[in-house]
Write a protein that holds these residues in place. Sequence first.
Motif, PDB file in Angstrom:
ATOM      1  N   ASN A 237      74.254  33.459  33.513  1.00  0.00           N
ATOM      2  CA  ASN A 237      73.174  34.270  32.930  1.00  0.00           C
ATOM      3  C   ASN A 237      72.865  33.818  31.513  1.00  0.00           C
ATOM      4  OD1 ASN A 237      74.875  36.044  30.967  1.00  0.00           O
ATOM      5  ND2 ASN A 237      76.007  35.882  32.873  1.00  0.00           N
ATOM      6  N   PRO A 267      66.282  43.102  25.547  1.00  0.00           N
ATOM      7  CA  PRO A 267      65.974  44.098  26.588  1.00  0.00           C
ATOM      8  C   PRO A 267      65.803  43.482  27.977  1.00  0.00           C
ATOM      9  CG  PRO A 267      64.097  43.794  25.122  1.00  0.00           C
ATOM     10  CD  PRO A 267      65.252  43.041  24.507  1.00  0.00           C
ATOM     11  N   GLY A 270      71.091  42.261  28.586  1.00  0.00           N
ATOM     12  CA  GLY A 270      72.018  43.377  28.466  1.00  0.00           C
ATOM     13  C   GLY A 270      71.427  44.594  27.794  1.00  0.00           C
ATOM     14  N   VAL A 299      53.259  50.651  35.355  1.00  0.00           N
ATOM     15  CA  VAL A 299      54.120  49.477  35.567  1.00  0.00           C
ATOM     16  C   VAL A 299      53.336  48.396  36.310  1.00  0.00           C
ATOM     17  CG1 VAL A 299      56.168  48.658  36.797  1.00  0.00           C
ATOM     18  CG2 VAL A 299      56.262  50.822  35.552  1.00  0.00           C
ATOM     19  N   LYS A 307      57.466  47.643  32.005  1.00  0.00           N
ATOM     20  CA  LYS A 307      58.289  47.204  33.125  1.00  0.00           C
ATOM     21  C   LYS A 307      59.188  48.350  33.554  1.00  0.00           C
ATOM     22  CE  LYS A 307      58.660  42.186  32.391  1.00  0.00           C
ATOM     23  NZ  LYS A 307      58.148  41.634  33.641  1.00  0.00           N
ATOM     24  N   PHE A 311      65.304  47.325  36.764  1.00  0.00           N
ATOM     25  CA  PHE A 311      64.900  46.786  38.079  1.00  0.00           C
ATOM     26  C   PHE A 311      64.614  45.302  37.964  1.00  0.00           C
ATOM     27  CE2 PHE A 311      63.858  49.737  41.609  1.00  0.00           C
ATOM     28  CZ  PHE A 311      64.412  50.880  41.066  1.00  0.00           C
ATOM     29  N   GLY A 312      64.807  44.585  39.034  1.00  0.00           N
ATOM     30  CA  GLY A 312      64.498  43.153  39.068  1.00  0.00           C
ATOM     31  C   GLY A 312      65.668  42.329  38.578  1.00  0.00           C
ATOM     32  N   HIS A 313      65.681  41.074  39.033  1.00  0.00           N
ATOM     33  CA  HIS A 313      66.782  40.189  38.639  1.00  0.00           C
ATOM     34  C   HIS A 313      66.397  38.766  39.006  1.00  0.00           C
ATOM     35  CE1 HIS A 313      70.819  38.552  38.219  1.00  0.00           C
ATOM     36  NE2 HIS A 313      71.089  39.626  37.519  1.00  0.00           N
ATOM     37  N   LYS A 317      67.709  39.007  44.876  1.00  0.00           N
ATOM     38  CA  LYS A 317      66.441  39.378  45.550  1.00  0.00           C
ATOM     39  C   LYS A 317      66.794  40.370  46.649  1.00  0.00           C
ATOM     40  CE  LYS A 317      64.483  36.778  42.652  1.00  0.00           C
ATOM     41  NZ  LYS A 317      64.031  37.489  41.425  1.00  0.00           N
ATOM     42  N   LEU A 366      62.011  43.524  43.952  1.00  0.00           N
ATOM     43  CA  LEU A 366      62.556  44.153  42.744  1.00  0.00           C
ATOM     44  C   LEU A 366      63.446  45.320  43.144  1.00  0.00           C
ATOM     45  CD1 LEU A 366      59.323  44.104  40.560  1.00  0.00           C
ATOM     46  CD2 LEU A 366      61.206  42.476  40.551  1.00  0.00           C
ATOM     47  N   VAL A 370      72.282  46.254  37.699  1.00  0.00           N
ATOM     48  CA  VAL A 370      73.457  46.945  37.142  1.00  0.00           C
ATOM     49  C   VAL A 370      73.055  47.896  36.022  1.00  0.00           C
ATOM     50  CG1 VAL A 370      73.940  45.165  35.396  1.00  0.00           C
ATOM     51  CG2 VAL A 370      75.819  46.554  36.321  1.00  0.00           C
ATOM     52  N   ASP A 371      71.918  47.618  35.370  1.00  0.00           N
ATOM     53  CA  ASP A 371      71.552  48.413  34.189  1.00  0.00           C
ATOM     54  C   ASP A 371      70.864  49.715  34.519  1.00  0.00           C
ATOM     55  OD1 ASP A 371      71.002  45.257  32.872  1.00  0.00           O
ATOM     56  OD2 ASP A 371      72.482  46.670  32.109  1.00  0.00           O
ATOM     57  N   PHE A 392      78.565  46.820  27.102  1.00  0.00           N
ATOM     58  CA  PHE A 392      78.325  45.696  28.017  1.00  0.00           C
ATOM     59  C   PHE A 392      78.946  44.425  27.419  1.00  0.00           C
ATOM     60  CE2 PHE A 392      76.764  42.612  30.708  1.00  0.00           C
ATOM     61  CZ  PHE A 392      75.535  42.792  31.300  1.00  0.00           C
TER      62      PHE A 392
HETATM   63  C1  SDX Z   1      70.903  41.636  33.347  1.00  0.00           C
HETATM   64  O1  SDX Z   1      71.044  36.948  34.782  1.00  0.00           O
HETATM   65  C2  SDX Z   1      71.954  37.834  34.919  1.00  0.00           C
HETATM   66  O2  SDX Z   1      72.877  37.685  35.668  1.00  0.00           O
HETATM   67  C3  SDX Z   1      71.806  39.047  34.015  1.00  0.00           C
HETATM   68  C4  SDX Z   1      72.739  40.224  34.310  1.00  0.00           C
HETATM   69  C5  SDX Z   1      74.173  39.902  33.948  1.00  0.00           C
HETATM   70  O3  SDX Z   1      75.050  40.583  34.463  1.00  0.00           O
HETATM   71  O4  SDX Z   1      74.391  39.021  33.057  1.00  0.00           O
HETATM   72  O5  SDX Z   1      72.640  40.631  35.648  1.00  0.00           O
HETATM   73  C6  SDX Z   1      72.372  41.437  33.428  1.00  0.00           C
HETATM   74  O6  SDX Z   1      70.308  41.130  32.428  1.00  0.00           O
HETATM   75  C7  SDX Z   1      70.195  42.381  34.453  1.00  0.00           C
HETATM   76  C8  SDX Z   1      68.646  42.382  34.263  1.00  0.00           C
HETATM   77  C9  SDX Z   1      68.335  43.497  33.283  1.00  0.00           C
HETATM   78  N1  SDX Z   1      66.922  43.428  32.863  1.00  0.00           N
HETATM   79  C10 SDX Z   1      66.080  44.412  33.226  1.00  0.00           C
HETATM   80  O7  SDX Z   1      66.347  45.342  33.989  1.00  0.00           O
HETATM   81  C11 SDX Z   1      64.723  44.297  32.563  1.00  0.00           C
HETATM   82  C12 SDX Z   1      63.637  44.454  33.601  1.00  0.00           C
HETATM   83  N2  SDX Z   1      63.647  43.288  34.483  1.00  0.00           N
HETATM   84  C13 SDX Z   1      62.759  42.197  34.204  1.00  0.00           C
HETATM   85  O8  SDX Z   1      62.598  41.927  32.855  1.00  0.00           O
HETATM   86  C14 SDX Z   1      63.011  40.995  35.112  1.00  0.00           C
HETATM   87  O9  SDX Z   1      63.189  41.466  36.372  1.00  0.00           O
HETATM   88  C15 SDX Z   1      64.130  40.029  34.792  1.00  0.00           C
HETATM   89  C16 SDX Z   1      64.043  39.503  33.394  1.00  0.00           C
HETATM   90  C17 SDX Z   1      65.448  40.693  34.980  1.00  0.00           C
HETATM   91  C18 SDX Z   1      64.020  38.861  35.768  1.00  0.00           C
HETATM   92  O10 SDX Z   1      62.818  38.247  35.497  1.00  0.00           O
HETATM   93  P1  SDX Z   1      62.369  36.908  36.275  1.00  0.00           P
HETATM   94  O11 SDX Z   1      63.401  36.451  37.235  1.00  0.00           O
HETATM   95  O12 SDX Z   1      61.905  35.941  35.254  1.00  0.00           O
HETATM   96  O13 SDX Z   1      61.190  37.426  37.191  1.00  0.00           O
HETATM   97  P2  SDX Z   1      59.720  37.474  36.752  1.00  0.00           P
HETATM   98  O14 SDX Z   1      59.618  38.032  35.364  1.00  0.00           O
HETATM   99  O15 SDX Z   1      59.128  36.149  37.046  1.00  0.00           O
HETATM  100  O16 SDX Z   1      59.147  38.595  37.752  1.00  0.00           O
HETATM  101  C19 SDX Z   1      58.605  38.259  38.998  1.00  0.00           C
HETATM  102  C20 SDX Z   1      57.490  39.285  39.189  1.00  0.00           C
HETATM  103  C21 SDX Z   1      56.486  39.309  38.033  1.00  0.00           C
HETATM  104  O17 SDX Z   1      55.282  39.793  38.584  1.00  0.00           O
HETATM  105  P3  SDX Z   1      54.119  38.706  39.028  1.00  0.00           P
HETATM  106  O18 SDX Z   1      53.877  37.827  37.815  1.00  0.00           O
HETATM  107  O19 SDX Z   1      54.723  37.963  40.206  1.00  0.00           O
HETATM  108  O20 SDX Z   1      52.942  39.565  39.399  1.00  0.00           O
HETATM  109  O21 SDX Z   1      58.067  40.616  39.197  1.00  0.00           O
HETATM  110  C22 SDX Z   1      57.541  41.344  38.106  1.00  0.00           C
HETATM  111  C23 SDX Z   1      57.013  40.351  37.099  1.00  0.00           C
HETATM  112  O22 SDX Z   1      55.970  40.948  36.318  1.00  0.00           O
HETATM  113  N3  SDX Z   1      58.692  42.073  37.539  1.00  0.00           N
HETATM  114  C24 SDX Z   1      58.658  43.349  37.218  1.00  0.00           C
HETATM  115  C25 SDX Z   1      59.965  43.649  36.797  1.00  0.00           C
HETATM  116  N4  SDX Z   1      60.724  42.546  36.866  1.00  0.00           N
HETATM  117  C26 SDX Z   1      59.917  41.570  37.313  1.00  0.00           C
HETATM  118  N5  SDX Z   1      57.679  44.279  37.242  1.00  0.00           N
HETATM  119  C27 SDX Z   1      58.017  45.507  36.834  1.00  0.00           C
HETATM  120  N6  SDX Z   1      59.259  45.890  36.422  1.00  0.00           N
HETATM  121  C28 SDX Z   1      60.238  44.976  36.379  1.00  0.00           C
HETATM  122  N7  SDX Z   1      61.453  45.343  35.971  1.00  0.00           N
END
Ligand code: SDX
Length: 436
Positions: A237, A267, A270, A299, A307, A311-313, A317, A366, A370-371, A392
Amino acid sequence: MNPSDVKATLSFSDGSPSMDLPIFKGSVGPDVIDIRKLYGQTGKFTYDPGFLSTASCNSKITYIDGDKGELLYRGYPIEQLAVGCDYLETCYLLLKGELPNVSQKEEFTKLVTNHTMVNEQMQFFLRGFRRDAHPMAIMTGLVGGMSAFYHDSTDINNPEHREIAAIRLIGKMPTLVAMAYKYSVGQPFIYPKNDLSYAGNFMRMMFATPCEEYVPNDVLVRAMDRIFILHADHEQNASTSTVRLCGSSGTNPFAAIAAGVACLWGPAHGGANEAALTMLEDVQKMGGVEKIGEFIKQVKDKNSNVKLMGFGHRVYKNYDPRAKLMRETCHEVLSALGQNNDPILKLAMALEKIALEDEYFVSRKLYPNVDFYSGIVQRAMGIPVSLFTAIFALARTVGWIAQLNEMISDPEYKIGRPRQLFNGAAARTVRPINER
Ligand code: SDX
């Protein structure tokens, strides 16, 4: 590494000579195409900002199958570790590759316990911060500052130094996080007590005061220990990759881990647990469950920049297995505290249900990560929202150390130095200022 008998052939439509690239197989998971000779033979780089298709290293520590929603620490499923082990056993596993037996666990626990106090001078370093400083700002400073105190464990190329630095970091992170909390609420620091468990010690340093003893509640201690286990490591990560890249320059382990703390704060990473709880509280203020539809509309509106935090990762998937375990812990803690009707938990469950059925989220795969639930558990335990990411970081320290040590112990490792696709100005001449 295990060479595949399949090769990749790269050919160019302009008649440039093609090139065979070796493929290596892992024990599980995707194969890799070895491009280490690509630039030397073709004068071309690969291009992969965000590293969606790039394996940065060869590791044996943590494996994630994003499609199956599977997470293994040294081969053991997180679901089994969370139920059958405690955090210090998990630390031993991540660092040494095997679960400890009874005597190994006793020895490791004693070692960590005897390194939980911090140098008395560190409190004066802490006192230099504003009382309202964010705990992650303080932790970035304190962890980096450890290299100013523990000079006998700063040589990352010395295995004994690495061993001691690992124990000091694992032992002292709870003390430092609790000190950051006590400082923010104007209460005196509480020293660690060696007769308590790792998580019990942390809870006491957080909530005891000199005026009255704090006897940690077993359900809350177990929940905190599980939170530590679920956050201990997670493959390459962003913060772990930061620690590896930072450590690859040969800097000391405390500086490399401090870089991980700084990266984890974001954001998108972690910091999402803090952001997820703030999001739930905002929706609650908007009107709670009745207003979820309105919030989901925001959203989905790209211009809103809103966002669904938690949610999402990048890799999962499918459902993040840690989120399932965290949700279970949520129910255990809230019922132990008689907070079963916590409106924030109800809101979270309703939001999760809607998101899991909504085409926008389903099509983008999505799922809660864990968060999403970790903030609700910690809030119920009396942990302030601003401290979630510091906890964390506390838990992830062992993963960062294990990954850093794996890299440094690899005889093939080099300093990380990516290249670029350059689209800036080509060479041009500076003209005297009165001619510009
Ligand atoms: C952690 O990597 C790890 O292992 C991290 C972690 C660890 O233990 O170390 O698991 C810990 O960081 C978990 C993730 C915590 N972050 C969040 O919850 C923040 C919200 N999530 C997003 O920021 C996002 O999902 C990410 C950053 C986690 C992942 O982003 P990606 O893989 O770059 O995916 P993307 O941004 O390309 O999204 C794909 C699509 C997009 O839409 P389109 O352009 O296809 O129309 O999904 C959408 C994004 O806009 N999308 C979301 C979303 N996450 C992605 N839309 C709304 N809400 C969200 N949370």
